[in-house]
Design a protein around this motif. Sequence first.
Motif, PDB file in Angstrom:
ATOM      1  N   ILE A   1      12.241 -11.221   3.363  1.00 16.96           N
ATOM      2  CA  ILE A   1      12.587  -9.912   3.909  1.00 16.96           C
ATOM      3  C   ILE A   1      13.911  -9.416   3.330  1.00 16.96           C
ATOM      4  O   ILE A   1      14.045  -8.253   2.933  1.00 16.96           O
TER       5      ILE A   1
ATOM      6  N   THR B   1       6.259  -0.056   3.558  1.00 15.73           N
ATOM      7  CA  THR B   1       5.614  -0.985   4.487  1.00 15.73           C
ATOM      8  C   THR B   1       4.105  -0.866   4.363  1.00 15.73           C
ATOM      9  O   THR B   1       3.558   0.243   4.354  1.00 15.73           O
TER      10      THR B   1
ATOM     11  N   ASN C   1      14.646  -6.138   0.939  1.00 16.29           N
ATOM     12  CA  ASN C   1      15.336  -4.977   1.527  1.00 16.29           C
ATOM     13  C   ASN C   1      16.836  -4.967   1.295  1.00 16.29           C
ATOM     14  O   ASN C   1      17.512  -4.026   1.695  1.00 16.29           O
TER      15      ASN C   1
ATOM     16  N   ALA D   1       9.589  -1.986  12.140  1.00 20.13           N
ATOM     17  CA  ALA D   1       9.936  -1.969  10.715  1.00 20.13           C
ATOM     18  C   ALA D   1      10.751  -0.731  10.369  1.00 20.13           C
ATOM     19  O   ALA D   1      11.726  -0.804   9.611  1.00 20.13           O
TER      20      ALA D   1
ATOM     21  N   SER E   1      10.615 -16.959   5.084  1.00 19.63           N
ATOM     22  CA  SER E   1      10.306 -15.635   5.637  1.00 19.63           C
ATOM     23  C   SER E   1      11.557 -14.763   5.672  1.00 19.63           C
ATOM     24  O   SER E   1      11.510 -13.580   5.316  1.00 19.63           O
TER      25      SER E   1
ATOM     26  N   GLN F   1      13.567  -1.676   7.274  1.00 20.36           N
ATOM     27  CA  GLN F   1      13.140  -2.739   6.383  1.00 20.36           C
ATOM     28  C   GLN F   1      11.662  -2.575   6.015  1.00 20.36           C
ATOM     29  O   GLN F   1      10.828  -2.363   6.893  1.00 20.36           O
TER      30      GLN F   1
ATOM     31  N   GLN G   1       8.109  -3.993   5.112  1.00 18.87           N
ATOM     32  CA  GLN G   1       7.431  -5.220   5.522  1.00 18.87           C
ATOM     33  C   GLN G   1       5.948  -5.142   5.171  1.00 18.87           C
ATOM     34  O   GLN G   1       5.416  -4.065   4.908  1.00 18.87           O
ATOM     35  N   ASP G   2       5.286  -6.309   5.200  1.00 22.08           N
ATOM     36  CA  ASP G   2       3.834  -6.382   5.159  1.00 22.08           C
ATOM     37  C   ASP G   2       3.381  -6.831   6.534  1.00 22.08           C
ATOM     38  O   ASP G   2       3.737  -7.929   6.983  1.00 22.08           O
ATOM     39  N   ILE G   3       2.616  -5.977   7.205  1.00 17.78           N
ATOM     40  CA  ILE G   3       2.195  -6.247   8.582  1.00 17.78           C
ATOM     41  C   ILE G   3       0.696  -6.533   8.590  1.00 17.78           C
ATOM     42  O   ILE G   3      -0.113  -5.631   8.388  1.00 17.78           O
TER      43      ILE G   3
END
Length: 339
Positions: free
Chosen positions: A62, A246, A66, A284, A58, A289, A291-293
């Motif tokens: 990230i 994101t 980024n 985020a 993980s 950064q 991200q996938d939320i």
Amino acid sequence: MIFSIDFFIRILNVSLFHPSFAILFLVVLYVQGYGISEPEFLFSSVYTFIVCFFWLLSYLSIKSRNGWKTRHLDWDDEIVVITGGSSGLGSLLAETLARNVTVIILDIKPPEVEHDNIIYFECDVSKLEDVQKVAKEIIDEAGHPTILINNAGIVQGKTILELSEKEILNTLNTNLLASFWTTKVFLPEMIKKNHGHIVTIASALTFIGMPQLADYCSSKAALIGFHETLRRELDNQYNAKNVHTTLVCPGKLKTGMFDGATVRFPFLTPSMATLEVVKPIITALDKNQGQDIFIPFYVNILALLRFLPLFVQDLLYKMNDGDHSMSKWKGKYNKNKDQ
């Protein structure tokens, strides 16, 4: 969402599933006299390795996405645009962000809240010419936006045969094409400065079809392709790695949009307050950064369902009574309203 599976998962994530806990537990066993060849210590070692391995994956995911040198956002220099920001999720995002930055709301109706840092522009974001016109006004009045949150969305709640041509086009134009239009007008300056963030609000229903939601599910599923392509183009075609992206796929929100829609096991597929989605989005942005939320937890399971045999997918779908979830739907059509 207190009495749901997500409550317990959050506890596990800061305890049993956290690397520090796993390592500490291994140390305690050793101090207590368990040798490295004993079953208890070996089992704990395997458990620690698995926890640390997935945590490292993980972390690397990230960082590789980024860059290794990231720093928190300097909010003083940011200007935020939120489509569909007059109510629901968009409204709470606007109200929260307006404490620190200028927030521009694009919607066909005025916002529910007023704030000195919120500027409202009436705009039908489903129409490129409207977005282009308003963009010039925004730049003249506030400057070039650095954060774009594509949040606008509508739902019709009808079967494929019941949907009129106009309704289908309204859904696709608002839920999908609006993201193209706003990105086309605001992204060039972000690329030029190599600084910015584009947030795409999709849905848990990007991963599964549901009766009476063909147009909605189709438009939200397409947003994943939009988001992933945009990210790769920024990295490769435009060399703008500091323009972050994101993707947000929330479950059912308590905004009124899906009032009346039902689930058989709310403990596993709970409805969420908008604040629960606002928090990770702002995190985020603040961390600078992409991200996938996916929230709540069951959205991650939906994303994996397609890897299962079709009969297993159908069985799980019927268990949760997905075929009838929209049978008592009473949510209102509301153009530019969030999820």
